[in-house]
Design an enzyme around this catalytic site. Structure first.
Site, PDB file in Angstrom:
ATOM      1  N   GLU A 275       0.880  -1.177   0.000  1.00  0.00           N
ATOM      2  CA  GLU A 275       0.000   0.000   0.000  1.00  0.00           C
ATOM      3  C   GLU A 275       0.907   1.214   0.000  1.00  0.00           C
ATOM      4  O   GLU A 275       1.297   1.717   1.050  1.00  0.00           O
ATOM      5  CB  GLU A 275      -0.891  -0.006   1.252  1.00  0.00           C
ATOM      6  CG  GLU A 275      -1.785  -1.225   1.378  1.00  0.00           C
ATOM      7  CD  GLU A 275      -2.990  -1.195   0.443  1.00  0.00           C
ATOM      8  OE1 GLU A 275      -3.223  -0.146  -0.192  1.00  0.00           O
ATOM      9  OE2 GLU A 275      -3.672  -2.225   0.333  1.00  0.00           O
ATOM     10  N   CYS A 309      -2.529   9.238   1.951  1.00  0.00           N
ATOM     11  CA  CYS A 309      -2.116   8.597   0.699  1.00  0.00           C
ATOM     12  C   CYS A 309      -3.114   8.935  -0.398  1.00  0.00           C
ATOM     13  O   CYS A 309      -2.760   8.974  -1.570  1.00  0.00           O
ATOM     14  CB  CYS A 309      -1.997   7.093   0.885  1.00  0.00           C
ATOM     15  SG  CYS A 309      -3.461   6.377   1.629  1.00  0.00           S
TER      16      CYS A 309
HETATM   17  P1  NAD Z   1       7.858   5.608   4.823  1.00  0.00           P
HETATM   18  O1  NAD Z   1       7.997   4.819   3.573  1.00  0.00           O
HETATM   19  O2  NAD Z   1       8.937   6.546   5.172  1.00  0.00           O
HETATM   20  O3  NAD Z   1       7.725   4.609   6.081  1.00  0.00           O
HETATM   21  C1  NAD Z   1       6.676   3.680   6.175  1.00  0.00           C
HETATM   22  C2  NAD Z   1       7.095   2.517   7.061  1.00  0.00           C
HETATM   23  O4  NAD Z   1       8.060   1.719   6.365  1.00  0.00           O
HETATM   24  C3  NAD Z   1       7.750   2.927   8.374  1.00  0.00           C
HETATM   25  O5  NAD Z   1       7.297   2.062   9.382  1.00  0.00           O
HETATM   26  C4  NAD Z   1       9.235   2.717   8.095  1.00  0.00           C
HETATM   27  O6  NAD Z   1       9.996   2.463   9.250  1.00  0.00           O
HETATM   28  C5  NAD Z   1       9.191   1.488   7.203  1.00  0.00           C
HETATM   29  N1  NAD Z   1      10.341   1.326   6.290  1.00  0.00           N
HETATM   30  C6  NAD Z   1      10.956   2.288   5.573  1.00  0.00           C
HETATM   31  N2  NAD Z   1      11.915   1.732   4.799  1.00  0.00           N
HETATM   32  C7  NAD Z   1      11.897   0.397   5.035  1.00  0.00           C
HETATM   33  C8  NAD Z   1      12.653  -0.715   4.551  1.00  0.00           C
HETATM   34  N3  NAD Z   1      13.607  -0.554   3.650  1.00  0.00           N
HETATM   35  N4  NAD Z   1      12.353  -1.942   5.019  1.00  0.00           N
HETATM   36  C9  NAD Z   1      11.361  -2.122   5.904  1.00  0.00           C
HETATM   37  N5  NAD Z   1      10.617  -1.108   6.415  1.00  0.00           N
HETATM   38  C10 NAD Z   1      10.889   0.135   5.985  1.00  0.00           C
HETATM   39  O7  NAD Z   1       6.446   6.364   4.755  1.00  0.00           O
HETATM   40  P2  NAD Z   1       5.847   7.486   5.702  1.00  0.00           P
HETATM   41  O8  NAD Z   1       6.562   8.770   5.479  1.00  0.00           O
HETATM   42  O9  NAD Z   1       5.697   6.966   7.092  1.00  0.00           O
HETATM   43  O10 NAD Z   1       4.356   7.592   5.100  1.00  0.00           O
HETATM   44  C11 NAD Z   1       4.012   8.364   3.984  1.00  0.00           C
HETATM   45  C12 NAD Z   1       3.930   7.501   2.735  1.00  0.00           C
HETATM   46  O11 NAD Z   1       3.060   6.396   2.951  1.00  0.00           O
HETATM   47  C13 NAD Z   1       3.328   8.259   1.568  1.00  0.00           C
HETATM   48  O12 NAD Z   1       4.033   7.935   0.403  1.00  0.00           O
HETATM   49  C14 NAD Z   1       1.901   7.741   1.515  1.00  0.00           C
HETATM   50  O13 NAD Z   1       1.286   7.863   0.243  1.00  0.00           O
HETATM   51  C15 NAD Z   1       2.098   6.316   1.902  1.00  0.00           C
HETATM   52  N6  NAD Z   1       0.864   5.716   2.412  1.00  0.00           N
HETATM   53  C16 NAD Z   1       0.208   4.834   1.615  1.00  0.00           C
HETATM   54  C17 NAD Z   1      -0.989   4.278   2.046  1.00  0.00           C
HETATM   55  C18 NAD Z   1      -1.767   3.340   1.170  1.00  0.00           C
HETATM   56  O14 NAD Z   1      -2.665   2.683   1.689  1.00  0.00           O
HETATM   57  N7  NAD Z   1      -1.486   3.244  -0.108  1.00  0.00           N
HETATM   58  C19 NAD Z   1      -1.489   4.595   3.312  1.00  0.00           C
HETATM   59  C20 NAD Z   1      -0.774   5.483   4.111  1.00  0.00           C
HETATM   60  C21 NAD Z   1       0.415   6.028   3.648  1.00  0.00           C
END
Ligand code: NAD
Length: 522
Positions: A275, A309
Site C-alpha cells: 500500500e 495517501c
Molecule cells: P515511509 O515509507 O517513510 O515509512 C513507512 C514505514 O516503512 C515505516 O514504518 C518505516 O519504518 C518502514 N520502512 C521504511 N523503509 C523500510 C525498509 N527498507 N524496510 C522495511 N521497512 C521500511 O512512509 P511514511 O513517510 O511513514 O508515510 C508516507 C507515505 O506512505 C506516503 O508515500 C503515503 O502515500 C504512503 N501511504 C500509503 C498508504 C496506502 O494505503 N497506499 C497509506 C498510508 C500512507
C-alpha cells in the site's frame, strides 16, 4: 484564524492520555525520543521493544529479540489456527469494544502524535471500530466454492486456511487504522500479527498494544505473542521482510519503501500486500455541481494537511468552468483555519516534521520553475511553536503536468490544470506512475460511466462526485502501478491473509483420470 500551541504544553497532555490508555511507564523509557508535530518538542521516550516482545527479551537475555518475537508469534499461530473462526471473531469483537471505550483518548493521542485535527483523529479510531465489526461478521463468512467436476462420483471444492505470521509495517499518517485493517482480518483468518509501526508514531502503537491486551485478558486463553508490537526503524521492518516465518508482509508507506521491500519478500517467495504512495487526481467537468465540488476538493486536498495517501494533489478543470471554480478555491485556500489541531474550528494541523516542510518548499520551487503560479505554502506560527511546521496549503496553477506534478509530495499542494476534452483529462489522470485514487465531478451519466470504465481511470479507487480521500472500510482499499497493487479492508480482501486449497474428492470406487488420460498398471 486558529492559534498555535505553545512549546512546553504537550508533554504533560501526552503523559496523561497514555496513563488513561493504560500504557505502563516501563514501556515509556529508552533511548528514542517521541516528538509531537504540534510543537516539535520531545514528549516521551521509548525503547526498541515493547509489550510481549519486551517481556520475551527480558526472559531470554542474549537471544535476538526480534527473532524471538517472530518465533513466539509463529508458535502462537500454531495454536490460533485451530481455534474456530467465529471464536476468533469474538476476540476481534472484544477489541472493538475496548476501542469504543478508549476512543476519545486514543483519538486525542492520534492528534498529539500525528497532528490530525480532532475530528480526523476520532475518525481514524472509528475506522478501527468499523473494521472490527466487519471482521467479526466475516469470521462467520470465510467461505470457498464448490465446483462441478468432469469425473463421475467426484466433488471439487476450495478451502481457505490461515497463512501464519502476518507482518504489518505501517506509515505515520494513519498510525493506528492501518494496523487494525490488517490485524482484524488477519486474526479472524487464523493468523498471528507482528506490527512494526512508523518510528514517528510509537506512542499510539503502544496505546493500541495496551488496548489489545485488555481484549485478550477478557477473552482468556489467547496464545502469548498472538499480536506483537516491534518498535523501531527500518531495520525492524527489514527483519519482518526477510524472515521466512512471516509468509505475508503488509507494508504501507512510500513507493521508495515498497521498492526496497518487494524484491526482498519476493526473493523468499513471501506474499506482499503493498500500500504505497498515491498521486490522486480529480476531473471537474462542464456539468459539475460546483458547490459540491468545492467542498469535496477542499476536504480532499487540504484535509490531514495533505498527508493522506489519497489526498487530492492534481485537479483537472474544464476550461468552461475554470473561471467559476478556481477563484473560489483561492478564496477557500486563503481563509482555511490552520493551527492547533486540538482546537475546534481548525481544519489544517501541522506537517509531521521539518523534512515534510522542506520537501514541500522544494516541490513549490520546481513548480515555479516549470511556470506554475503558486499561492500559499508559507510557514505559519513559527514564533509560538518553534520546531513545528504549520503551512498554509498551496494552490498552484500549472500550465501543464510537469515532472513535479507527477511526483507525490506528501504535503498540502494542489496543482490545478485546465483541460478541454475528457479524453485529455483521463489521459492526464493516468499519466503518472502512481494509481491509488481518482474522482470525477459531473452530472453527465456518460462522462461518469466513461471514467469508471476500462478506458477510464486506471486507479484502484475511482469515485463520482466524491473526492478521492476518505474511503469506507467496506470496500477493498488499494491501488495500482507504483501504489503496489495490494488490497486491504473490506470486500474479499481477507483472501490475501489466507491460503487457498483446491480439494478433489472421489466418492466412487473407480479411478477415472482427468482429461481422459488412461494409466493402467498390473
Ligand atoms: P515511509 O515509507 O517513510 O515509512 C513507512 C514505514 O516503512 C515505516 O514504518 C518505516 O519504518 C518502514 N520502512 C521504511 N523503509 C523500510 C525498509 N527498507 N524496510 C522495511 N521497512 C521500511 O512512509 P511514511 O513517510 O511513514 O508515510 C508516507 C507515505 O506512505 C506516503 O508515500 C503515503 O502515500 C504512503 N501511504 C500509503 C498508504 C496506502 O494505503 N497506499 C497509506 C498510508 C500512507
Amino acid at each position: 484564524m486558529a492559534s498555535f500551541p505553545r512549546t512546553g504544553e504537550i508533554a504533560a497532555q501526552v503523559k496523561a492520555v497514555l496513563e488513561r490508555l493504560g500504557v505502563s511507564p516501563e514501556r515509556l523509557s529508552g533511548p528514542n525520543a517521541a516528538r509531537s508535530p504540534l510543537t516539535g518538542e520531545v514528549v516521551a521516550h521509548w525503547g526498541a521493544l515493547s509489550g510481549a516482545a519486551a517481556d520475551l527479551a527480558e526472559a531470554n537475555p542474549g537471544a535476538d529479540p526480534t527473532e524471538a518475537a517472530i518465533g513466539r508469534a509463529h508458535a502462537a499461530f500454531l495454536q490460533w489456527r485451530s481455534v474456530p473462526a467465529p471464536r476468533r471473531g469474538e476476540l476481534v469483537r472484544l477489541l472493538g469494544e475496548e476501542l469504543r471505550a478508549a476512543k476519545v483518548d486514543l483519538a486525542a493521542l492520534v492528534t498529539l502524535e500525528a497532528g490530525k485535527i480532532a475530528s480526523e483523529g476520532a475518525g481514524e479510531v472509528q475506522e478501527m471500530i468499523d473494521i472490527c465489526d466487519f471482521a467479526t461478521g466475516l469470521s462467520r463468512q470465510l467461505h470457498g466454492l464448490t465446483i462441478v467436476t468432469e469425473r463421475p462420483d467426484h466433488r471439487m471444492m476450495e478451502t481457505w486456511h490461515p497463512m501464519g505470521v502476518v507482518g504489518v509495517i505501517s506509515a505515520f499518517n494513519f498510525p493506528v487504522a492501518v494496523w487494525s485493517w490488517n490485524a482484524a482480518l488477519a486474526l479472524v483468518c487464523g493468523n498471528a500479527v507482528v506490527w512494526k509501526p512508523s518510528e514517528k508514531t510509537p506512542l499510539t502503537a503502544l496505546a493500541v498494544d495496551a488496548i489489545f491486551s485488555r481484549a485478550t485478558a477478557r477473552f482468556g486463553g489467547v496464545p502469548e505473542g498472538l499480536s506483537t508490537l516491534l518498535l523501531g526503524g527500518r531495520e525492524a521492518g527489514e527483519a519482518l521482510v526477510d524472515d521466512p516465518r512471516v509468509p505475508v508482509v503488509s507494508a504501507t508507506g512510500s513507493t521508495a519503501m515498497g521498492r526496497a521491500v518487494a524484491p526482498r519478500i519476493a526473493r523468499r517467495f513471501g506474499r506482499a500486500i503493498l500500500e504505497l504512495g498515491g498521486n490522486n487526481a480529480a476531473i471537474v467537468c462542464p456539468s459539475a455541481d460546483l458547490d459540491l465540488t468545492l467542498r469535496a476538493v477542499a476536504f480532499a486536498a487540504m484535509g490531514t494537511a495533505g498527508q493522506r495517501c489519497t489526498s487530492l494533489r492534481r485537479l483537472f478543470v474544464h476550461e468552461s468552468v475554470y473561471d467559476a471554480l478556481v477563484p473560489r478555491l483561492h478564496q477557500a485556500y486563503g481563509s482555511v483555519p490552520v493551527g492547533d489541531p486540538r482546537e475546534l474550528g481548525t481544519l489544517v494541523g501541522p506537517l509531521i516534521d521539518e523534512n515534510a516542510y522542506t520537501a514541500m518548499q522544494s516541490a513549490l520551487e520546481d513548480a515555479r520553475a516549470a511556470g506554475g503560479l503558486v499561492s500559499g505554502g508559507e510557514r505559519l506560527g513559527a514564533e509560538d511553536a518553534l520546531d513545528a511546521y504549520y503551512v498554509r496549503p498551496a494552490l498552484v496553477e500549472m500550465p501543464f503536468q510537469a515532472d513535479c506534478v507527477a511526483a507525490e509530495t506528501f504535503a498540502p499542494i494542489l496543482y490545478v490544470i485546465r483541460y478541454s476534452n475528457l479524453d485529455e483529462a483521463i489521459g492526464l489522470n493516468n499519466a503518472v506512475p502512481q494509481g491509488l485514487a481518482s474522482s470525477i465531478f459531473t452530472t453527465d451519466l456518460r462522462e461518469a460511466e466513461r471514467f469508471l470504465s476500462a478506458t477510464g481511470s486506471d486507479c484502484g479507487i475511482a469515485n463520482v462526485n466524491i473526492g478521492p480521500s476518505g474511503a469506507e472500510i467496506g470496500g477493498a482499499f488499494g491501488g495500482e502501478k507504483e501504489t503496489g497493487g495490494g488490497r486491504e479492508a473490506g470486500s474479499d480482501s481477507w483472501k490475501a491473509y489466507m491460503r487457498r486449497a483446491t480439494n478433489t474428492i472421489n466418492y466412487g470406487s473407480t479411478l477415472p483420470l482427468a482429461q481422459g488420460v488412461t494409466f493402467e498398471v498390473g
